[in-house]
Motif scaffolding. Structure first.
Motif, PDB file in Angstrom:
ATOM      1  N   ILE A 262      18.835   2.674   6.978  1.00 37.28           N
ATOM      2  CA  ILE A 262      18.811   3.978   7.144  1.00 37.28           C
ATOM      3  C   ILE A 262      19.892   4.631   7.779  1.00 37.28           C
ATOM      4  O   ILE A 262      20.667   5.534   7.532  1.00 37.28           O
ATOM      5  CB  ILE A 262      17.574   4.732   7.562  1.00 37.28           C
ATOM      6  CG1 ILE A 262      16.322   4.355   6.751  1.00 37.28           C
ATOM      7  CG2 ILE A 262      17.472   6.110   7.939  1.00 37.28           C
ATOM      8  CD1 ILE A 262      16.156   4.903   5.335  1.00 37.28           C
ATOM      9  N   MET A 263      20.321   3.925   8.824  1.00 42.31           N
ATOM     10  CA  MET A 263      21.503   3.961   9.696  1.00 42.31           C
ATOM     11  C   MET A 263      22.792   3.858   8.966  1.00 42.31           C
ATOM     12  O   MET A 263      23.764   4.336   9.221  1.00 42.31           O
ATOM     13  CB  MET A 263      21.462   3.315  11.050  1.00 42.31           C
ATOM     14  CG  MET A 263      20.364   4.108  11.899  1.00 42.31           C
ATOM     15  SD  MET A 263      19.952   3.145  13.509  1.00 42.31           S
ATOM     16  CE  MET A 263      21.602   2.418  13.921  1.00 42.31           C
ATOM     17  N   SER A 264      22.756   2.964   7.921  1.00 43.71           N
ATOM     18  CA  SER A 264      23.883   2.307   7.116  1.00 43.71           C
ATOM     19  C   SER A 264      23.988   3.511   5.904  1.00 43.71           C
ATOM     20  O   SER A 264      24.863   3.205   5.026  1.00 43.71           O
ATOM     21  CB  SER A 264      23.590   0.971   6.669  1.00 43.71           C
ATOM     22  OG  SER A 264      23.768   0.274   7.536  1.00 43.71           O
ATOM     23  N   GLY A 265      22.886   4.416   5.587  1.00 46.37           N
ATOM     24  CA  GLY A 265      22.990   5.380   4.593  1.00 46.37           C
ATOM     25  C   GLY A 265      22.223   5.316   3.494  1.00 46.37           C
ATOM     26  O   GLY A 265      22.179   6.248   2.523  1.00 46.37           O
ATOM     27  N   ALA A 266      21.206   4.654   3.536  1.00 49.13           N
ATOM     28  CA  ALA A 266      20.127   4.581   2.554  1.00 49.13           C
ATOM     29  C   ALA A 266      19.283   5.635   2.445  1.00 49.13           C
ATOM     30  O   ALA A 266      19.047   6.488   3.758  1.00 49.13           O
ATOM     31  CB  ALA A 266      18.974   3.253   2.760  1.00 49.13           C
ATOM     32  N   LYS A 267      18.930   6.422   1.481  1.00 44.80           N
ATOM     33  CA  LYS A 267      18.277   7.637   1.524  1.00 44.80           C
ATOM     34  C   LYS A 267      16.806   7.723   1.428  1.00 44.80           C
ATOM     35  O   LYS A 267      16.089   8.731   1.499  1.00 44.80           O
ATOM     36  CB  LYS A 267      18.719   8.513   0.082  1.00 44.80           C
ATOM     37  CG  LYS A 267      20.244   8.521  -0.225  1.00 44.80           C
ATOM     38  CD  LYS A 267      20.825   9.619   0.811  1.00 44.80           C
ATOM     39  CE  LYS A 267      22.150   9.961   0.328  1.00 44.80           C
ATOM     40  NZ  LYS A 267      23.135   9.049  -0.037  1.00 44.80           N
ATOM     41  N   GLY A 268      16.365   6.277   1.708  1.00 43.08           N
ATOM     42  CA  GLY A 268      14.912   6.243   1.771  1.00 43.08           C
ATOM     43  C   GLY A 268      14.303   4.994   1.864  1.00 43.08           C
ATOM     44  O   GLY A 268      15.351   4.031   1.809  1.00 43.08           O
ATOM     45  N   PHE A 269      12.901   4.690   2.144  1.00 43.32           N
ATOM     46  CA  PHE A 269      12.655   3.354   1.876  1.00 43.32           C
ATOM     47  C   PHE A 269      11.351   3.303   1.617  1.00 43.32           C
ATOM     48  O   PHE A 269      10.582   4.375   1.914  1.00 43.32           O
ATOM     49  CB  PHE A 269      12.758   2.732   3.470  1.00 43.32           C
ATOM     50  CG  PHE A 269      11.796   3.161   4.342  1.00 43.32           C
ATOM     51  CD1 PHE A 269      10.574   2.850   4.599  1.00 43.32           C
ATOM     52  CD2 PHE A 269      12.480   4.201   5.347  1.00 43.32           C
ATOM     53  CE1 PHE A 269       9.972   2.955   5.637  1.00 43.32           C
ATOM     54  CE2 PHE A 269      11.580   4.890   6.214  1.00 43.32           C
ATOM     55  CZ  PHE A 269      10.438   4.206   6.324  1.00 43.32           C
ATOM     56  N   ILE A 270      10.692   2.255   0.829  1.00 41.29           N
ATOM     57  CA  ILE A 270       9.461   1.937   0.446  1.00 41.29           C
ATOM     58  C   ILE A 270       8.964   0.580   0.898  1.00 41.29           C
ATOM     59  O   ILE A 270       9.817  -0.544   0.915  1.00 41.29           O
ATOM     60  CB  ILE A 270       9.356   1.990  -0.980  1.00 41.29           C
ATOM     61  CG1 ILE A 270      10.015   3.070  -1.717  1.00 41.29           C
ATOM     62  CG2 ILE A 270       8.248   1.666  -1.440  1.00 41.29           C
ATOM     63  CD1 ILE A 270      10.391   3.124  -3.246  1.00 41.29           C
ATOM     64  N   VAL A 271       7.773   0.417   1.429  1.00 45.03           N
ATOM     65  CA  VAL A 271       7.381  -0.629   2.258  1.00 45.03           C
ATOM     66  C   VAL A 271       6.500  -1.347   1.330  1.00 45.03           C
ATOM     67  O   VAL A 271       5.221  -0.945   0.617  1.00 45.03           O
ATOM     68  CB  VAL A 271       6.577  -0.098   3.338  1.00 45.03           C
ATOM     69  CG1 VAL A 271       5.847  -1.913   3.961  1.00 45.03           C
ATOM     70  CG2 VAL A 271       7.504  -0.055   4.498  1.00 45.03           C
ATOM     71  N   LYS A 272       6.693  -2.718   0.912  1.00 44.52           N
ATOM     72  CA  LYS A 272       5.854  -3.668   0.066  1.00 44.52           C
ATOM     73  C   LYS A 272       4.589  -3.922   0.732  1.00 44.52           C
ATOM     74  O   LYS A 272       4.648  -4.192   2.112  1.00 44.52           O
ATOM     75  CB  LYS A 272       6.381  -4.893  -0.286  1.00 44.52           C
ATOM     76  CG  LYS A 272       7.533  -4.440  -1.402  1.00 44.52           C
ATOM     77  CD  LYS A 272       8.330  -5.764  -1.511  1.00 44.52           C
ATOM     78  CE  LYS A 272       9.637  -6.088  -2.103  1.00 44.52           C
ATOM     79  NZ  LYS A 272       9.977  -7.179  -2.424  1.00 44.52           N
ATOM     80  N   PRO A 273       3.378  -3.970   0.295  1.00 45.24           N
ATOM     81  CA  PRO A 273       2.915  -3.688  -1.101  1.00 45.24           C
ATOM     82  C   PRO A 273       2.884  -2.108  -1.173  1.00 45.24           C
ATOM     83  O   PRO A 273       2.541  -1.488  -0.233  1.00 45.24           O
ATOM     84  CB  PRO A 273       1.837  -4.313  -1.282  1.00 45.24           C
ATOM     85  CG  PRO A 273       1.009  -4.348  -0.007  1.00 45.24           C
ATOM     86  CD  PRO A 273       2.139  -4.582   1.125  1.00 45.24           C
ATOM     87  N   PHE A 274       3.309  -1.478  -2.283  1.00 40.75           N
ATOM     88  CA  PHE A 274       3.408  -0.148  -2.405  1.00 40.75           C
ATOM     89  C   PHE A 274       2.513   0.326  -3.566  1.00 40.75           C
ATOM     90  O   PHE A 274       2.153  -0.564  -4.486  1.00 40.75           O
ATOM     91  CB  PHE A 274       4.877   0.455  -2.667  1.00 40.75           C
ATOM     92  CG  PHE A 274       5.612  -0.373  -3.565  1.00 40.75           C
ATOM     93  CD1 PHE A 274       5.209  -0.211  -4.845  1.00 40.75           C
ATOM     94  CD2 PHE A 274       6.530  -1.262  -3.453  1.00 40.75           C
ATOM     95  CE1 PHE A 274       6.158  -0.807  -5.973  1.00 40.75           C
ATOM     96  CE2 PHE A 274       7.172  -1.950  -4.384  1.00 40.75           C
ATOM     97  CZ  PHE A 274       6.903  -1.694  -5.731  1.00 40.75           C
ATOM     98  N   LYS A 275       2.112   1.588  -3.655  1.00 39.90           N
ATOM     99  CA  LYS A 275       1.496   2.016  -4.808  1.00 39.90           C
ATOM    100  C   LYS A 275       2.196   2.989  -5.639  1.00 39.90           C
ATOM    101  O   LYS A 275       3.579   3.280  -5.321  1.00 39.90           O
ATOM    102  CB  LYS A 275       0.142   3.104  -4.251  1.00 39.90           C
ATOM    103  CG  LYS A 275      -0.591   2.240  -3.376  1.00 39.90           C
ATOM    104  CD  LYS A 275      -1.789   3.145  -2.950  1.00 39.90           C
ATOM    105  CE  LYS A 275      -2.896   2.290  -2.382  1.00 39.90           C
ATOM    106  NZ  LYS A 275      -3.893   2.793  -1.661  1.00 39.90           N
ATOM    107  N   GLU A 276       1.920   3.039  -6.767  1.00 40.29           N
ATOM    108  CA  GLU A 276       2.794   3.697  -7.840  1.00 40.29           C
ATOM    109  C   GLU A 276       3.331   5.092  -7.384  1.00 40.29           C
ATOM    110  O   GLU A 276       4.477   5.477  -7.385  1.00 40.29           O
ATOM    111  CB  GLU A 276       1.902   3.830  -8.966  1.00 40.29           C
ATOM    112  CG  GLU A 276       2.686   4.328 -10.334  1.00 40.29           C
ATOM    113  CD  GLU A 276       2.198   4.335 -11.511  1.00 40.29           C
ATOM    114  OE1 GLU A 276       2.193   5.372 -12.399  1.00 40.29           O
ATOM    115  OE2 GLU A 276       1.422   3.202 -11.762  1.00 40.29           O
ATOM    116  N   GLU A 277       2.214   5.890  -6.643  1.00 42.26           N
ATOM    117  CA  GLU A 277       2.635   7.276  -6.114  1.00 42.26           C
ATOM    118  C   GLU A 277       3.807   7.357  -5.250  1.00 42.26           C
ATOM    119  O   GLU A 277       4.420   7.997  -5.175  1.00 42.26           O
ATOM    120  CB  GLU A 277       1.377   8.076  -5.688  1.00 42.26           C
ATOM    121  CG  GLU A 277       0.235   7.968  -6.239  1.00 42.26           C
ATOM    122  CD  GLU A 277      -0.625   6.548  -6.259  1.00 42.26           C
ATOM    123  OE1 GLU A 277      -1.079   6.406  -4.894  1.00 42.26           O
ATOM    124  OE2 GLU A 277      -0.835   5.757  -7.186  1.00 42.26           O
TER     125      GLU A 277
END
Length: 118
Positions: free
Chosen positions: A93-108
């Motif tokens: 995020i500090m490097s410029g990513a616009k978001g993150f998703i943590v595995k395991p994740f749900k479709e929503e």
């Protein structure tokens, strides 16, 4: 509708994300199995959004993120990480990513993260 590139070294994870996105109005325009391939495909495909795994062989997601942002500072990259990689997510995020998703994740979860950027 966003053009999306999926980057993950695990083929099953790329297929899982692709299948989730097929149900939405978004289009998967490409896939990559590591950061090195992701950078080359990004140049060719110019996707609207990239989902990027952090831990990959050859070139990890953090390095690929930085390279993609050097090519296009307004690139939309969403990092995908396993539980327990909070420090890497913060760095992304500090490097410029616009978001993150943590595995395991749900479709929503993945659709929501992509819709915020689309």
């Amino acid at each position: 509708m966003a053009k999306i590139m999926i980057v993950d070294d695990a083929a099953f994870m790329r297929i899982t994300i692709k299948n989730m996105l097929k149900k939405s109005a978004h289009e998967v325009v490409g896939e990559a199995e590591n950061g090195k391939v992701a950078i080359e495909r990004y140049k060719q495909l110019t996707p609207d959004i990239v989902t990027m795994d952090i831990t990959m062989p050859e070139l990890d997601g953090l390095h690929a993120l930085r390279e993609i942002l050097a090519l296009n500072p307004s690139a939309n990259v969403i990092m995908v990480s396993a539980m327990g990689q909070e420090a890497m997510v913060r760095e992304a995020i500090m490097s410029g990513a616009k978001g993150f998703i943590v595995k395991p994740f749900k479709e929503e979860g993945i659709l929501s993260a992509i819709d915020k950027l689309a």
